[in-house]
Design a protein around this motif. Structure first.
Motif, PDB file in Angstrom:
ATOM      1  N   CYS A 137      11.133  -2.213   4.910  1.00 14.93           N
ATOM      2  CA  CYS A 137      11.174  -0.939   5.509  1.00 14.93           C
ATOM      3  C   CYS A 137      12.003   0.184   4.874  1.00 14.93           C
ATOM      4  O   CYS A 137      11.409   1.151   4.607  1.00 14.93           O
ATOM      5  N   GLY A 138      13.151  -0.337   4.191  1.00 17.12           N
ATOM      6  CA  GLY A 138      13.762   0.518   3.461  1.00 17.12           C
ATOM      7  C   GLY A 138      13.005   0.825   2.032  1.00 17.12           C
ATOM      8  O   GLY A 138      13.241   2.001   1.674  1.00 17.12           O
ATOM      9  N   VAL A 139      12.292  -0.150   1.483  1.00 11.83           N
ATOM     10  CA  VAL A 139      11.537   0.089   0.268  1.00 11.83           C
ATOM     11  C   VAL A 139      10.443   1.257   0.569  1.00 11.83           C
ATOM     12  O   VAL A 139      10.198   2.216  -0.069  1.00 11.83           O
ATOM     13  N   GLY A 170       1.082  -1.208   0.006  1.00 15.60           N
ATOM     14  CA  GLY A 170      -0.111  -0.110  -0.011  1.00 15.60           C
ATOM     15  C   GLY A 170       0.682   1.414  -0.016  1.00 15.60           C
ATOM     16  O   GLY A 170       0.599   2.046  -0.694  1.00 15.60           O
ATOM     17  N   VAL A 171       2.047   1.297   0.738  1.00 15.64           N
ATOM     18  CA  VAL A 171       2.887   2.428   0.920  1.00 15.64           C
ATOM     19  C   VAL A 171       3.593   2.745  -0.477  1.00 15.64           C
ATOM     20  O   VAL A 171       3.379   3.806  -0.969  1.00 15.64           O
ATOM     21  N   VAL A 172       3.996   1.422  -0.944  1.00 19.03           N
ATOM     22  CA  VAL A 172       5.003   1.910  -2.461  1.00 19.03           C
ATOM     23  C   VAL A 172       3.916   1.934  -3.585  1.00 19.03           C
ATOM     24  O   VAL A 172       4.460   2.528  -4.565  1.00 19.03           O
ATOM     25  N   GLU A 201      -1.178  -1.281 -14.896  1.00 19.68           N
ATOM     26  CA  GLU A 201      -0.531  -0.341 -16.011  1.00 19.68           C
ATOM     27  C   GLU A 201      -1.329  -0.250 -17.430  1.00 19.68           C
ATOM     28  O   GLU A 201      -1.241   0.998 -17.879  1.00 19.68           O
ATOM     29  N   PHE A 202      -2.099  -1.010 -17.578  1.00 18.94           N
ATOM     30  CA  PHE A 202      -2.765  -0.672 -18.962  1.00 18.94           C
ATOM     31  C   PHE A 202      -3.852   0.113 -19.009  1.00 18.94           C
ATOM     32  O   PHE A 202      -4.030   0.920 -19.613  1.00 18.94           O
ATOM     33  N   PHE A 203      -4.645  -0.075 -17.679  1.00 13.94           N
ATOM     34  CA  PHE A 203      -5.730   0.971 -17.641  1.00 13.94           C
ATOM     35  C   PHE A 203      -5.670   2.095 -16.516  1.00 13.94           C
ATOM     36  O   PHE A 203      -6.333   3.028 -16.973  1.00 13.94           O
ATOM     37  N   TYR A 204      -4.754   1.946 -15.784  1.00 14.64           N
ATOM     38  CA  TYR A 204      -4.776   3.097 -14.697  1.00 14.64           C
ATOM     39  C   TYR A 204      -3.151   3.986 -14.705  1.00 14.64           C
ATOM     40  O   TYR A 204      -3.634   5.087 -14.462  1.00 14.64           O
ATOM     41  N   GLY A 205      -2.249   3.326 -14.923  1.00 16.29           N
ATOM     42  CA  GLY A 205      -1.323   4.294 -15.044  1.00 16.29           C
ATOM     43  C   GLY A 205       0.143   3.184 -14.738  1.00 16.29           C
ATOM     44  O   GLY A 205       0.094   2.303 -14.090  1.00 16.29           O
ATOM     45  N   ARG A 206       1.341   3.816 -15.436  1.00 21.48           N
ATOM     46  CA  ARG A 206       2.458   2.992 -15.071  1.00 21.48           C
ATOM     47  C   ARG A 206       3.093   2.994 -13.718  1.00 21.48           C
ATOM     48  O   ARG A 206       2.902   3.933 -12.970  1.00 21.48           O
ATOM     49  N   LEU A 207       3.505   1.830 -13.355  1.00 13.62           N
ATOM     50  CA  LEU A 207       3.854   1.573 -11.914  1.00 13.62           C
ATOM     51  C   LEU A 207       5.390   1.841 -11.648  1.00 13.62           C
ATOM     52  O   LEU A 207       6.156   1.669 -12.561  1.00 13.62           O
ATOM     53  N   GLN A 208       5.689   1.951 -10.259  1.00 11.93           N
ATOM     54  CA  GLN A 208       7.098   2.352 -10.145  1.00 11.93           C
ATOM     55  C   GLN A 208       7.765   1.071  -9.747  1.00 11.93           C
ATOM     56  O   GLN A 208       7.214   0.121  -9.570  1.00 11.93           O
ATOM     57  N   THR A 209       9.348   1.360  -9.981  1.00 10.72           N
ATOM     58  CA  THR A 209       9.960  -0.183  -9.992  1.00 10.72           C
ATOM     59  C   THR A 209       9.932  -0.518  -8.437  1.00 10.72           C
ATOM     60  O   THR A 209       9.902  -1.627  -8.013  1.00 10.72           O
ATOM     61  N   LEU A 210       9.266   0.481  -7.372  1.00 14.38           N
ATOM     62  CA  LEU A 210       9.485  -0.076  -5.992  1.00 14.38           C
ATOM     63  C   LEU A 210       8.438  -1.265  -5.790  1.00 14.38           C
ATOM     64  O   LEU A 210       8.703  -1.941  -4.838  1.00 14.38           O
ATOM     65  N   ILE A 211       7.487  -1.172  -6.517  1.00 17.83           N
ATOM     66  CA  ILE A 211       6.193  -1.910  -6.406  1.00 17.83           C
ATOM     67  C   ILE A 211       6.674  -3.637  -6.739  1.00 17.83           C
ATOM     68  O   ILE A 211       6.240  -4.705  -6.097  1.00 17.83           O
ATOM     69  N   THR A 235      19.242   2.045 -10.249  1.00 21.13           N
ATOM     70  CA  THR A 235      20.477   1.710  -9.736  1.00 21.13           C
ATOM     71  C   THR A 235      20.585   2.238  -8.368  1.00 21.13           C
ATOM     72  O   THR A 235      21.091   1.547  -7.481  1.00 21.13           O
ATOM     73  N   GLY A 236      20.072   3.468  -8.097  1.00 20.14           N
ATOM     74  CA  GLY A 236      20.089   4.112  -6.753  1.00 20.14           C
ATOM     75  C   GLY A 236      19.219   3.101  -5.906  1.00 20.14           C
ATOM     76  O   GLY A 236      19.625   2.846  -4.730  1.00 20.14           O
ATOM     77  N   VAL A 237      18.083   2.557  -6.173  1.00 18.65           N
ATOM     78  CA  VAL A 237      17.412   1.749  -5.328  1.00 18.65           C
ATOM     79  C   VAL A 237      17.955   0.520  -4.983  1.00 18.65           C
ATOM     80  O   VAL A 237      17.998   0.065  -3.876  1.00 18.65           O
ATOM     81  N   PHE A 238      18.671  -0.007  -6.010  1.00 24.00           N
ATOM     82  CA  PHE A 238      19.306  -1.517  -5.510  1.00 24.00           C
ATOM     83  C   PHE A 238      20.529  -1.144  -4.899  1.00 24.00           C
ATOM     84  O   PHE A 238      20.912  -2.214  -4.002  1.00 24.00           O
ATOM     85  N   LEU A 239      21.299  -0.081  -5.149  1.00 26.22           N
ATOM     86  CA  LEU A 239      22.567   0.305  -4.290  1.00 26.22           C
ATOM     87  C   LEU A 239      21.975   0.383  -2.747  1.00 26.22           C
ATOM     88  O   LEU A 239      22.660  -0.097  -1.774  1.00 26.22           O
ATOM     89  N   LEU A 240      20.795   0.975  -2.520  1.00 20.86           N
ATOM     90  CA  LEU A 240      20.281   1.090  -1.226  1.00 20.86           C
ATOM     91  C   LEU A 240      19.994  -0.415  -0.567  1.00 20.86           C
ATOM     92  O   LEU A 240      20.102  -0.427   0.631  1.00 20.86           O
ATOM     93  N   LEU A 241      19.474  -1.200  -1.297  1.00 18.91           N
ATOM     94  CA  LEU A 241      19.176  -2.448  -1.073  1.00 18.91           C
ATOM     95  C   LEU A 241      20.418  -3.420  -0.647  1.00 18.91           C
ATOM     96  O   LEU A 241      20.306  -4.012   0.624  1.00 18.91           O
TER      97      LEU A 241
END
Length: 444
Positions: free
Chosen positions: A183-185, A52-54, A100-110, A202-208
């Motif tokens: 929690c980090g995500v 829900g958060v991401v 993604e098809f009907f509502y909008g493109r999702l971010q990588t975090l999800i 790349t920044g997200v995976f570096l943080l992980l």
């Protein structure tokens, strides 16, 4: 003149599948994955909160079909390899395709969150982190030995005089690895909304990767403190030290680190004024995917491969063939389980999972070389009883104690591997039984 009626008709045609398809996939998920998730666990509740958060869509970029093609790929894998992980991957990517098809493109975090909450990832973390646990034992033992010369290490045990301290229960923080990553995500998602910026992949995976390293450091200091203070498991002080270590070495650095990375490398999302046009083949892909999922979900499962016939029956042992390719052989003082693993991608129900499920604790876990084979040995303790166990993986031609080694060989050679687990009542019997089993070449 036909433009306005056509637009209205298209809008009506998309509203119904946009509402019905997510409901269908959620229902299929409940029906197809009844035992895949621990639905009532605290971790599953955290997973729901994290999703829900991401969750965030870019409504100016709807019409994407990338998740549809991913779902088709997972559907083919589910059809050929009917494991629960591919069922979950197919259904979750199909659901993302609808969004993604009907509502909008999702971010990588999800996508990262959906991967982290899969039980297969939890299995990988728990099993493949075992060498890290042994390394933590050695490192903590060296640090503590510099403070107290009486400290020694044996496998996953730290000995302080006559007192024993097991890293396995003390290292529960390693089992919180996925919790820390979730929690980090979530923290990244919160800061992205606050600063209206998006962190590159790349920044997200570096943080992980950083979170993983911080978790290991937190557990090292946690073990040192628990042993030095002599705090036994299942006490409030024991749990408090774990929480303090997690907050100090993981959460606090993340609060500043995520904020800095987002301000330094985050990019503002692109704004578009034009209304996106849904590709015409997208609805056909939606229907094709739905039909394929329903067909694979309702087809009869293939007969289970019988692997017990390749297991040699030892003289002097009683022989029993159980379900799930498990062979049980017993004598008066020993218990032998040989568990067939259908493929390199299957879980193996290793002893550290099965025996713990029976209420036993693992102590003095060591990797040893016996007749050129690498095996694990350990003590099993429950109440006042102690058993002695050893396990390894064996095929017709090779033996190994390494998860990566046997899985890679099974992938490349196609050999069937078996988990061999021998348990005895007396410590003096373990070594002769191991040698006897190695000489017998159990897999024929």
């Amino acid at each position: 003149m036909l433009t306005l009626p056509y637009t209205r008709l298209s809008a009506r045609c998309t509203k119904l599948p946009a509402i019905l398809l997510p409901v269908i996939y959620l229902v299929l998920g409940i029906l197809e994955l009844p035992r895949y998730f621990a639905w009532k666990s605290a971790f599953f509740m955290l997973c729901i909160v994290a999703m829900g958060v991401v969750f965030q869509t870019d409504r100016f970029r709807s019409g994407s079909t990338r998740c549809g093609w991913m779902a088709l790929l997972f559907l083919l894998l589910w059809w050929k390899i009917p494991v629960l992980t591919f069922r979950y991957a197919t259904l979750i990517t199909a659901l993302f395709f609808v969004i993604e098809f009907f509502y909008g493109r999702l971010q990588t975090l999800i996508f990262i969150t959906a991967a982290l909450i899969a039980p297969a990832i939890d299995f990988v973390v728990n099993v493949f982190s075992f060498p890290i646990r042994l390394w933590l034992t050695g490192m903590a033992g060296k640090v503590l030995a510099g403070i107290n010369p009486q400290v020694t290490t044996v496998g996953n045990m730290i000995l302080v005089g006559k007192h024993e301290f097991s890293v396995d229960p003390a290292c529960m923080g390693l089992q919180m690895m996925l919790t820390s990553l979730l929690c980090g995500v979530m923290l990244i998602a919160v800061y992205q909304r606050r600063y209206h910026k998006v962190l590159p992949v790349t920044g997200v995976f570096l943080l992980l990767v950083v979170i993983t390293g911080l978790n290991i450091i937190a557990n090292l200091f946690r073990i040192i403190l628990l042993v030095q203070l002599g705090l036994p498991p299942e006490t409030p002080a024991h749990d408090a030290i774990g929480i303090i270590a997690l907050l100090t070495y993981v959460v606090l650095p993340l609060l500043r680190g995520v904020k800095w990375m987002l301000q330094r490398y985050g990019k503002a999302p692109l704004q578009r004024d034009d209304t996106p046009v849904l590709p015409r083949y997208g609805m056909a892909l939606q229907l094709l995917l739905l039909a394929g999922i329903v067909a694979v979900a309702t087809k009869e499962s293939a007969p289970t491969v019988k692997m017990d016939q390749q297991v040699k029956q030892l003289p002097g042992y009683s022989y029993t063939s159980l379900e799930d390719n498990i062979v049980k052989q017993t004598t008066a003082g020993s218990l032998l389980y040989i568990k067939g693993i259908p493929g390199f991608y299957f879980t193996d129900h290793q002893p550290m999972i099965c025996w713990k499920g029976s209420g036993f604790g693992f102590y003095k876990i060591q990797e040893r070389f016996v007749q050129g084979a690498r095996i694990y040995t350990a003590e099993l303790k429950k109440d006042k009883s102690t058993l002695y166990t050893a396990w390894w993986y064996e095929s017709r031609t090779r033996r190994s104690s390494s998860q990566l080694e046997w899985r890679w060989d099974a992938l490349c050679s196609g050999n069937n591997y078996y988990l061999v687990n021998i348990t005895v009542e007396k410590e003096a019997l373990l070594e002769p039984e191991i040698q006897r089993l190695l000489d017998a070449h159990l897999i024929q």
